[in-house]
Motif scaffolding. Structure first.
Motif, PDB file in Angstrom:
ATOM      1  N   GLY A 132       0.850  -1.201   0.000  1.00  0.00           N
ATOM      2  CA  GLY A 132       0.000   0.000   0.000  1.00  0.00           C
ATOM      3  C   GLY A 132       0.883   1.248   0.000  1.00  0.00           C
ATOM      4  N   LEU A 133       0.752   2.056  -1.030  1.00  0.00           N
ATOM      5  CA  LEU A 133       1.603   3.245  -1.163  1.00  0.00           C
ATOM      6  C   LEU A 133       0.874   4.494  -0.660  1.00  0.00           C
ATOM      7  N   VAL A 134       1.492   5.190   0.280  1.00  0.00           N
ATOM      8  CA  VAL A 134       0.918   6.460   0.749  1.00  0.00           C
ATOM      9  C   VAL A 134       1.901   7.589   0.447  1.00  0.00           C
ATOM     10  N   GLU A 135       1.461   8.532  -0.369  1.00  0.00           N
ATOM     11  CA  GLU A 135       2.297   9.689  -0.723  1.00  0.00           C
ATOM     12  C   GLU A 135       1.916  10.806   0.239  1.00  0.00           C
ATOM     13  N   PHE A 136       2.595  10.849   1.387  1.00  0.00           N
ATOM     14  CA  PHE A 136       2.059  11.659   2.492  1.00  0.00           C
ATOM     15  C   PHE A 136       2.439  13.140   2.455  1.00  0.00           C
ATOM     16  N   SER A 137       3.392  13.520   1.614  1.00  0.00           N
ATOM     17  CA  SER A 137       3.695  14.959   1.459  1.00  0.00           C
ATOM     18  C   SER A 137       4.304  15.187   0.086  1.00  0.00           C
TER      19      SER A 137
END
Ligand code: SAH
Ligand code: SF4
Length: 339
Positions: free
Chosen positions: A39-44
């Motif tokens: 699961g990829l989270v592009e947080f900034s």
């Protein structure tokens, strides 16, 4: 085929079909028909660097900048965990807001909400060895940092003056700290040659990478490389195949960039050596602002919708999704040797 020179000769001389078939066979001999999902989270999307190729580079003033609030980040991870995901990749620009202390807090919280069962990968650019050590201690098991191109001159030009050696030193530090080390490169960069591409693959082998991300370079209109040549998926397929032959047990994702230049790009890459997919579980309201390149796919779908779509896609090529952590077989080999 194990000898490096034999592999390079085969890559140079064989037809695409023969190369892709051989890479697929090697991939299946290690991973069967499994495709691991992260699961990829592009947080900034805030970045203080200015890589010429990248749509979210510091100088691009057109970008709407965001940071995913901590509570939202934890809620997404929890949701992913409840749906069965056991690996998460936390990616961002080089955003000074995320100090090492802050990342330690995030890692620690994620560990708690996932019962310490999930493998966390960070991909946030260079940090000092001391900081990498702390992040490992707080739960980062894997780190992704592409070397982008093995050509030192090209690297320096495209990364606005930062040397290739800096990234190589950082990758070496990660290795010494016993991370699962991920790196990789773009294919189709301006001034890249076939020799560069072969050297890129050889550098992956030399670094004994656990994970190799290879993506087509896609020119972004608001960057200095806006008018660069676009390539077809074939270059990325050839590169993936070569790396698979050189590193039979590496985890190799079929990247979103591959799916963005060709509607069947990810299936094609999964048919010639890749064994990982990274559904994007970034909140849909900000996903559209993490545009490293134009034409990025799945911007309107939620991460969970992405997973069911990916399931159909991998089935179409005779593979199946696996929710397992998919730890690096090379890392497991290293552990066996050290006991
Ligand atoms: N800031 C971190 C992680 C985010 S960038 C870092 O630089 O490592 C993640 C990757 O996106 C980069 O490593 C690069 O290979 C890729 N990328 C950036 N711009 C791109 C473009 N225009 N086309 C394709 N891939 C790109
Ligand atoms: Fe920043 Fe990474 Fe983009 Fe370079 S590639 S500008 S470091 S987000």
């Amino acid at each position: 085929m194990e000898d490096t020179q034999d592999i390079i000769n085969f890559y140079r001389e064989s037809s695409n079909d023969a190369l892709f078939k051989q890479a697929d066979e090697v991939c299946r001999s290690t991973f069967g028909n499994k495709v691991y999902i992260r699961g990829l989270v592009e947080f900034s999307n805030i970045c203080n660097k200015d890589c010429l190729y990248c749509g979210i580079r510091h100088s691009n003033k057109k970008v709407v900048r965001y940071r995913v609030p901590d509570e939202t980040l934890f809620a997404i991870i929890k949701e992913g965990y409840n749906k069965g995901l056991r690996t998460f990749v936390l990616q961002s620009g080089e955003d000074p807001h995320y100090t090492t202390d802050k990342l330690m807090y995030i890692l620690d919280t994620i560990k708690k909400i996932t019962n310490n069962e999930a493998a966390i990968t960070l991909s946030n650019g260079i940090r000092s060895k001391k900081d990498f050590k702390l992040l490992k201690k707080y739960g980062a098991a894997r780190y992704l940092m592409r070397f982008e191109t093995s050509d030192p001159f090209l690297h320096k030009n495209l990364r606005n003056g930062i040397s290739l050696q800096k990234r190589l030193d950082a990758l070496n530090n990660l290795r010494e700290l016993d991370y699962e080390v991920g790196s990789g490169y773009m294919v189709g960069l301006p001034d890249e040659t076939e020799k560069t591409r072969i050297n890129n693959a050889l550098l992956c082998k030399k670094l004994k990478l656990d994970m190799v991300g290879i993506g087509p370079f896609i020119p972004h209109p608001d960057t200095p490389l806006a008018n660069s040549k676009k390539h077809t998926i074939e270059l990325a397929m050839r590169a993936t195949s070569l790396v698979r032959l050189l590193l039979p047990k590496a985890n190799i994702p079929a990247t979103t960039a591959a799916g963005s230049i060709d509607p069947l790009g990810r299936e094609k890459i999964l048919s010639c050596g890749a064994n990982v997919l990274m559904p994007n579980i970034t909140p849909t309201d900000v996903k559209k602002y993490y545009l490293l390149y134009p034409g990025k796919i799945c911007l309107d779908e939620s991460g969970i919708e992405c997973i069911s779509c990916l399931n159909g896609r991998v089935n179409s090529i005779g593979k199946e999704l696996s929710l397992a952590r998919g730890d690096s077989p090379y890392k497991l080999d290293r552990e066996k040797l050290s006991v």
